[in-house]
Design a protein around this motif. Structure first.
Motif, PDB file in Angstrom:
ATOM      1  N   VAL A   1       0.750  -1.308  -0.059  1.00  0.00           N
ATOM      2  CA  VAL A   1       0.024  -0.231  -0.008  1.00  0.00           C
ATOM      3  C   VAL A   1       0.994   1.230  -0.023  1.00  0.00           C
ATOM      4  CG1 VAL A   1      -1.841   1.138   1.164  1.00  0.00           C
ATOM      5  CG2 VAL A   1      -1.958  -1.200   1.176  1.00  0.00           C
ATOM      6  N   LEU A   2       1.891   1.362   0.767  1.00  0.00           N
ATOM      7  CA  LEU A   2       2.904   2.429   1.026  1.00  0.00           C
ATOM      8  C   LEU A   2       3.437   2.644  -0.389  1.00  0.00           C
ATOM      9  CD1 LEU A   2       4.323   1.911   4.602  1.00  0.00           C
ATOM     10  CD2 LEU A   2       3.097   3.874   3.617  1.00  0.00           C
ATOM     11  N   ASN A   3       3.967   1.570  -0.934  1.00  0.00           N
ATOM     12  CA  ASN A   3       4.767   1.900  -2.457  1.00  0.00           C
ATOM     13  C   ASN A   3       3.624   2.336  -3.374  1.00  0.00           C
ATOM     14  OD1 ASN A   3       6.944   0.432  -1.476  1.00  0.00           O
ATOM     15  ND2 ASN A   3       6.710  -1.442  -2.326  1.00  0.00           N
ATOM     16  N   ASP A   4       2.493   2.039  -3.301  1.00  0.00           N
ATOM     17  CA  ASP A   4       1.461   2.554  -4.131  1.00  0.00           C
ATOM     18  C   ASP A   4       1.269   3.999  -3.831  1.00  0.00           C
ATOM     19  OD1 ASP A   4      -0.327   2.267  -6.358  1.00  0.00           O
ATOM     20  OD2 ASP A   4      -2.203   2.331  -4.909  1.00  0.00           O
ATOM     21  N   LEU A   5       1.294   4.275  -2.629  1.00  0.00           N
ATOM     22  CA  LEU A   5       1.189   5.890  -2.439  1.00  0.00           C
ATOM     23  C   LEU A   5       2.388   6.600  -2.681  1.00  0.00           C
ATOM     24  CD1 LEU A   5      -0.448   5.703   1.413  1.00  0.00           C
ATOM     25  CD2 LEU A   5      -1.663   5.955  -0.744  1.00  0.00           C
ATOM     26  N   GLY A   6       3.487   6.109  -2.721  1.00  0.00           N
ATOM     27  CA  GLY A   6       4.562   6.856  -3.267  1.00  0.00           C
ATOM     28  C   GLY A   6       4.654   6.879  -4.712  1.00  0.00           C
ATOM     29  N   GLN A   7       3.939   6.257  -5.423  1.00  0.00           N
ATOM     30  CA  GLN A   7       3.858   6.199  -6.821  1.00  0.00           C
ATOM     31  C   GLN A   7       3.044   7.440  -7.665  1.00  0.00           C
ATOM     32  OE1 GLN A   7       5.511   5.558  -9.245  1.00  0.00           O
ATOM     33  NE2 GLN A   7       6.318   3.536  -8.997  1.00  0.00           N
ATOM     34  N   TYR A   8       3.489   7.643  -8.869  1.00  0.00           N
ATOM     35  CA  TYR A   8       2.263   8.589  -9.601  1.00  0.00           C
ATOM     36  C   TYR A   8       1.068   7.622  -9.611  1.00  0.00           C
ATOM     37  CZ  TYR A   8       6.099  11.154 -11.910  1.00  0.00           C
ATOM     38  OH  TYR A   8       7.052  11.911 -12.319  1.00  0.00           O
ATOM     39  N   ASN A   9      -0.080   8.359  -9.546  1.00  0.00           N
ATOM     40  CA  ASN A   9      -1.380   7.834  -9.227  1.00  0.00           C
ATOM     41  C   ASN A   9      -2.441   8.305 -10.432  1.00  0.00           C
ATOM     42  OD1 ASN A   9      -2.661   5.554  -7.768  1.00  0.00           O
ATOM     43  ND2 ASN A   9      -1.322   6.298  -6.017  1.00  0.00           N
ATOM     44  N   ARG A  10      -3.749   7.679 -10.158  1.00  0.00           N
ATOM     45  CA  ARG A  10      -4.829   8.033 -10.919  1.00  0.00           C
ATOM     46  C   ARG A  10      -5.291   9.623 -10.938  1.00  0.00           C
ATOM     47  NH1 ARG A  10      -9.943   6.991 -10.003  1.00  0.00           N
ATOM     48  NH2 ARG A  10     -10.628   6.768 -12.070  1.00  0.00           N
ATOM     49  N   THR A  11      -5.162  10.075 -12.317  1.00  0.00           N
ATOM     50  CA  THR A  11      -5.425  11.495 -12.240  1.00  0.00           C
ATOM     51  C   THR A  11      -6.761  11.816 -11.574  1.00  0.00           C
ATOM     52  OG1 THR A  11      -4.342  11.446 -14.561  1.00  0.00           O
ATOM     53  CG2 THR A  11      -5.406  13.434 -13.879  1.00  0.00           C
ATOM     54  N   LYS A  12      -7.885  11.227 -11.367  1.00  0.00           N
ATOM     55  CA  LYS A  12      -9.045  11.672 -11.072  1.00  0.00           C
ATOM     56  C   LYS A  12      -8.859  11.510  -9.453  1.00  0.00           C
ATOM     57  CE  LYS A  12     -12.480  11.097 -14.768  1.00  0.00           C
ATOM     58  NZ  LYS A  12     -13.746  10.171 -15.066  1.00  0.00           N
ATOM     59  N   GLY A  13      -8.120  10.671  -9.074  1.00  0.00           N
ATOM     60  CA  GLY A  13      -7.787  10.602  -7.646  1.00  0.00           C
ATOM     61  C   GLY A  13      -7.857   9.089  -7.241  1.00  0.00           C
ATOM     62  N   ILE A  14      -7.456   8.646  -5.955  1.00  0.00           N
ATOM     63  CA  ILE A  14      -7.632   7.399  -5.419  1.00  0.00           C
ATOM     64  C   ILE A  14      -8.698   6.950  -4.405  1.00  0.00           C
ATOM     65  CG2 ILE A  14      -4.862   6.958  -6.116  1.00  0.00           C
ATOM     66  CD1 ILE A  14      -4.562   7.244  -2.899  1.00  0.00           C
ATOM     67  N   ILE A  15      -9.435   8.041  -3.841  1.00  0.00           N
ATOM     68  CA  ILE A  15     -10.367   7.897  -2.773  1.00  0.00           C
ATOM     69  C   ILE A  15     -11.760   8.101  -3.364  1.00  0.00           C
ATOM     70  CG2 ILE A  15      -8.765   7.913  -0.719  1.00  0.00           C
ATOM     71  CD1 ILE A  15      -9.812  10.931  -0.591  1.00  0.00           C
ATOM     72  N   ASN A  16     -11.893   7.981  -4.699  1.00  0.00           N
ATOM     73  CA  ASN A  16     -13.234   8.304  -5.305  1.00  0.00           C
ATOM     74  C   ASN A  16     -14.428   7.764  -4.705  1.00  0.00           C
ATOM     75  OD1 ASN A  16     -11.029   9.195  -6.771  1.00  0.00           O
ATOM     76  ND2 ASN A  16     -12.209   9.963  -8.397  1.00  0.00           N
ATOM     77  N   ASN A  17     -14.304   6.334  -4.404  1.00  0.00           N
ATOM     78  CA  ASN A  17     -15.368   5.795  -3.596  1.00  0.00           C
ATOM     79  C   ASN A  17     -15.754   6.156  -2.280  1.00  0.00           C
ATOM     80  OD1 ASN A  17     -15.440   3.888  -5.914  1.00  0.00           O
ATOM     81  ND2 ASN A  17     -13.973   2.607  -4.765  1.00  0.00           N
TER      82      ASN A  17
END
Ligand SMILES: Cc1ncc(COP(=O)(O)O)c(C=O)c1O
Length: 438
Positions: free
Chosen positions: A79-95
């Motif tokens: 999870v941490l590695n993913d948070l450190g990456q470039y991510n979805r332009t629209k956002g990661i907590i849309n739900n």
């Protein structure tokens, strides 16, 4: 040597439209505050830092990491590695945000129609850049207006025009008149930008009838409404003001929901709801996808760590900010009530004849109050008042596109203590009395 070369180049090497902004009035107010640090400042509409609760940041972030690992069946390190990456332009907590919007704001939306932006300011920039054609389109704003939209439009060459604000919000009659006028010169009103809840700078709320009517006008004249809801949480009366977006049957409103006042500004977090679909070369596409495309070239994506913190906060609080913010809203209401009381006591018309010339509005929410004076106030008055009477205010004229507001002030009460409000009003009264009597 380099310094010398740079200093010989002046305005001709930068965007010439910057000169359209005229004087840097906000910079001027900051300067005055720095120059007179002992003066009580009603100038800045900053939220009160005593309510920030930043200590909880790491707890919320950790909660997000733990719950995401469990939910996805991956390790916390992943999870941490993913948070450190470039991510979805629209956002990661849309739900999570879709749940929050449904629970707290009665807005039902597909998570794909939500874009998490770097403050409402990015939403404004991205929205205008995506939907407006600089050559043909016009943006209508309330006049006086929030400078975040007017100044962005001016330095980027978009046509922006002002509509007077009545006690019920933007004048709808004038909106129609302006639309007709622009049509007659082959221009198109594409966007009407409004702050229906406790507008910055006047504190005024748009009436319910006008909310429905503005949505109808958008359908009749085919424009989009940009609804900026930075202050909606701060409602101090038992009166419901539903957002335009929650009433928007025909997909006319684009919703901008800053968290700067609701949580704290350094998060630079805002939610944007864009439910429209449009036809591009015969193909129907989500407008939110086009906005995300634009965002990709502005900020790439909104910092994932900040989103994760907010996601954790929502998960821990049943996707609602209501309980969490109760104390803060009550605190702001107390300040508004106190300011109104101090104004009534200090500008007591039975005691002081000069006071009968001073009027003010009674905002039902937000951070601002408008004062009406019998004389004009200029930048020089701000300086004189700060120096001699130790109080700073913002002339309302600073927020007008052209002329207007010369005899009005904006007082922001959000970031002052009750004592400062009392002393500030007394000092302001001394200044006003001196001006009237001289
Ligand atoms: C009406 C309005 N919209 C937006 C903002 C700023 O929002 P953000 O900090 O999310 O960019 C402000 C800040 O003063 C505001 O008054």
């Amino acid at each position: 040597m380099i310094e010398k070369t740079l200093s010989t180049h002046t305005y001709d090497v930068v965007n010439p439209l910057l000169t359209n902004l005229g004087e840097d009035v906000m910079g001027f107010l900051n300067e005055v505050q720095l120059q007179y640090p002992k003066a009580i400042s009603f100038a800045s509409g900053r939220p009160d830092a005593n309510y920030f609760d930043i200590e909880k940041f790491s707890e919320y972030l950790n909660f997000f990491i733990k719950t995401t690992a469990l939910e996805k069946g991956i390790t916390e390190k992943e999870v941490l590695n993913d948070l450190g990456q470039y991510n979805r332009t629209k956002g990661i907590i849309n739900n999570e945000i879709a749940k929050y919007l449904s629970i707290d704001e009665s807005i039902q939306t597909d998570p794909e129609d939500i874009i998490i932006t770097v403050g409402a300011q990015e939403g404004i920039a991205m929205g205008i850049m995506t939907v407006c054609d600089k050559d043909k389109d016009v943006i209508l704003v309330e006049d006086p207006a929030y400078i975040g939209i007017t100044h962005f439009s001016k330095i980027n060459g978009y046509d922006v025009d002002g509509i007077p604000v009545t006690s019920e919000g933007i004048s709808l009659e004038k909106v129609e008149e302006k639309i007709q006028y622009y049509r007659s010169i082959d221009k198109n009103v594409k966007v009407v930008y409004v702050i229906p809840n406790f507008q910055n700078p006047t504190g005024i709320a748009m009436s319910l009838a006008n909310r429905y009517r503005l949505l109808e006008l958008a359908e009749t004249y085919n424009f989009l409404i940009f609804e900026d809801n930075a202050y909606g949480d701060f409602s101090y009366e038992d009166k419901e003001y539903p957002s335009l977006k929650s009433l928007d049957k025909n997909n006319r409103a684009i919703y901008l929901r800053s968290l700067s006042k609701t949580l704290y500004p350094s998060l630079r977090l805002s939610l944007m709801v864009v439910t429209q679909s449009i036809s591009v070369r015969g193909k129907i596409v989500r407008l939110s996808d086009l906005m995300a495309k634009t965002k990709g070239y502005i900020t790439v994506n909104t910092p994932s760590i900040i989103q994760a913190m907010f996601g954790g906060l929502l998960r821990q609080n049943k996707y609602s900010l209501k309980e969490l913010n109760q104390e803060k809203i009550l605190g702001m209401k107390t300040k508004r009530d106190h300011l109104l009381k101090c104004l009534e006591e200090t500008f007591d018309t039975e005691k002081y004849t000069w006071a009968k010339h001073i009027k003010w509005n009674k905002p039902e929410g937000g951070f601002f109050i408008k004062i009406m004076l019998p004389f004009e106030v200029t930048k020089q008055d701000v300086l004189d008042c700060a120096e001699r009477f130790k109080v700073i205010f913002t002339p309302m004229s600073f927020f007008y596109l052209e002329e207007g507001g010369e005899k009005e002030l904006r007082l922001a009460f959000s970031n002052l203590s009750l004592e400062e409000i009392k002393t500030g009003v007394e000092q302001l009264a001394n200044y006003i009395e001196t001006k009237i009597n001289n």
